[in-house]
Design a protein around this motif. Sequence first.
Motif, PDB file in Angstrom:
ATOM      1  N   LYS A 110       0.835  -1.211   0.000  1.00  0.00           N
ATOM      2  CA  LYS A 110       0.000   0.000   0.000  1.00  0.00           C
ATOM      3  C   LYS A 110       0.865   1.253   0.000  1.00  0.00           C
ATOM      4  O   LYS A 110       0.564   2.234  -0.700  1.00  0.00           O
ATOM      5  CB  LYS A 110      -0.900  -0.021   1.238  1.00  0.00           C
ATOM      6  N   MET A 111       1.946   1.210   0.744  1.00  0.00           N
ATOM      7  CA  MET A 111       2.806   2.384   0.884  1.00  0.00           C
ATOM      8  C   MET A 111       3.443   2.786  -0.447  1.00  0.00           C
ATOM      9  O   MET A 111       3.554   3.969  -0.754  1.00  0.00           O
ATOM     10  CB  MET A 111       3.898   2.115   1.923  1.00  0.00           C
ATOM     11  N   ILE A 185      13.231  -9.829  -1.748  1.00  0.00           N
ATOM     12  CA  ILE A 185      13.481  -8.389  -1.806  1.00  0.00           C
ATOM     13  C   ILE A 185      13.602  -7.885  -3.238  1.00  0.00           C
ATOM     14  O   ILE A 185      12.920  -6.919  -3.621  1.00  0.00           O
ATOM     15  CB  ILE A 185      14.734  -8.033  -0.977  1.00  0.00           C
ATOM     16  N   PRO A 186      14.447  -8.490  -4.099  1.00  0.00           N
ATOM     17  CA  PRO A 186      14.522  -8.014  -5.486  1.00  0.00           C
ATOM     18  C   PRO A 186      13.183  -8.078  -6.218  1.00  0.00           C
ATOM     19  O   PRO A 186      12.912  -7.242  -7.082  1.00  0.00           O
ATOM     20  CB  PRO A 186      15.538  -8.962  -6.124  1.00  0.00           C
ATOM     21  N   SER A 187      12.351  -9.045  -5.865  1.00  0.00           N
ATOM     22  CA  SER A 187      11.053  -9.174  -6.533  1.00  0.00           C
ATOM     23  C   SER A 187      10.131  -8.007  -6.213  1.00  0.00           C
ATOM     24  O   SER A 187       9.218  -7.699  -6.986  1.00  0.00           O
ATOM     25  CB  SER A 187      10.374 -10.483  -6.122  1.00  0.00           C
ATOM     26  N   PHE A 188      10.365  -7.346  -5.083  1.00  0.00           N
ATOM     27  CA  PHE A 188       9.499  -6.242  -4.667  1.00  0.00           C
ATOM     28  C   PHE A 188      10.049  -4.880  -5.071  1.00  0.00           C
ATOM     29  O   PHE A 188       9.305  -3.905  -5.134  1.00  0.00           O
ATOM     30  CB  PHE A 188       9.308  -6.283  -3.144  1.00  0.00           C
ATOM     31  N   GLY A 190      11.232  -3.727  -7.963  1.00  0.00           N
ATOM     32  CA  GLY A 190      10.682  -3.221  -9.217  1.00  0.00           C
ATOM     33  C   GLY A 190       9.304  -2.610  -9.045  1.00  0.00           C
ATOM     34  O   GLY A 190       9.083  -1.457  -9.449  1.00  0.00           O
ATOM     35  N   PRO A 191       8.345  -3.328  -8.444  1.00  0.00           N
ATOM     36  CA  PRO A 191       7.037  -2.725  -8.194  1.00  0.00           C
ATOM     37  C   PRO A 191       7.095  -1.497  -7.297  1.00  0.00           C
ATOM     38  O   PRO A 191       6.238  -0.621  -7.392  1.00  0.00           O
ATOM     39  CB  PRO A 191       6.260  -3.864  -7.512  1.00  0.00           C
ATOM     40  N   ALA A 192       8.088  -1.401  -6.416  1.00  0.00           N
ATOM     41  CA  ALA A 192       8.233  -0.209  -5.584  1.00  0.00           C
ATOM     42  C   ALA A 192       8.725   0.987  -6.401  1.00  0.00           C
ATOM     43  O   ALA A 192       8.343   2.128  -6.148  1.00  0.00           O
ATOM     44  CB  ALA A 192       9.197  -0.485  -4.439  1.00  0.00           C
ATOM     45  N   ILE A 193       9.576   0.718  -7.396  1.00  0.00           N
ATOM     46  CA  ILE A 193      10.093   1.788  -8.255  1.00  0.00           C
ATOM     47  C   ILE A 193       9.026   2.267  -9.238  1.00  0.00           C
ATOM     48  O   ILE A 193       8.879   3.467  -9.470  1.00  0.00           O
ATOM     49  CB  ILE A 193      11.337   1.299  -9.029  1.00  0.00           C
TER      50      ILE A 193
END
Length: 301
Positions: A110-111, A185-188, A190-193
Amino acid sequence: MLPYATAAEAEAALGRAMTPAEALWFRYTAGVSDYHLYCLNILFLFVVFTLAPLPVALLELRAPAAVSPYKLQPRVRLSRAEFVRCYKDVLRVFFLVIGPLQLVSYPAVKMVGIHTQLPLPSLGEMAAQLLVYFLVEDYLNYWIHRLLHGEWGYQKIHRVHHEFTAPIGFAAPYAHWAEVLILGIPSFVGPAIAPGHMITFWLWIVLRQVEAIETHSGFDFPFTPTKYIPFYGGAEYHDYHHYVGGQSQSNFASVFTYCDYLYGTDRGYRFHKAYLAKLKDLGQNDGEKGDDNGLSYAKLD
């Protein structure tokens, strides 16, 4: 949960009629919380882990002669019990680590801005975001994987994944629980960027796991669609890494091959390919190749 009580309200907010896909999304999600939509990842992962490796596994167990020409390590034959043991161990980590992690990680999702709202993303938008996710994950995974092949990381964590020196699809997520967390961690990132719609996030999770299962399949089928993806590693590329095992300092990339090429960690693999081509030119039979391959892995990687 969508902030509209009726389809008319949703269309008024959009300023146009909903597409058939948006109408379907509205009917499904209007009364469902974002948290529950996010937790569908658990179901998707369970289905992928269970069903995606199954066709090749059944072929290998029930029709080995038919698929033997495409098997990368034809001398290795796993029993049905070994397949089942692998799957059970994957499910154990799934229910004890992956599932609980999905349940508690929603605030981070969500963040960063992953959402469930209308309008739905276009195919072009989803494709662009998925490309970013794959490239970012591939780069970060390369370095983490390389670190895990250090003496401490391999002995304490990564050696579990390398128990299968001739990998199978079910072994793609077969790993130490700490490795599962670290490589999440690497999987997340990209979606965070480049955060997008929840549908894009679902698709990313599914595609990444299907890719990992295909890479660990142990077979190099000529009709695999991924052969047409530029710089894609594939099963043959990663199989070499597993065959060499703990001493491997080659082919760390998870999806594409550019990192190994740029940082020189594909030299052993390229030498090996050249060696096989030379043997083929000299007319060596398959059995002689198989024996020599193991020696060249150990010496050259």
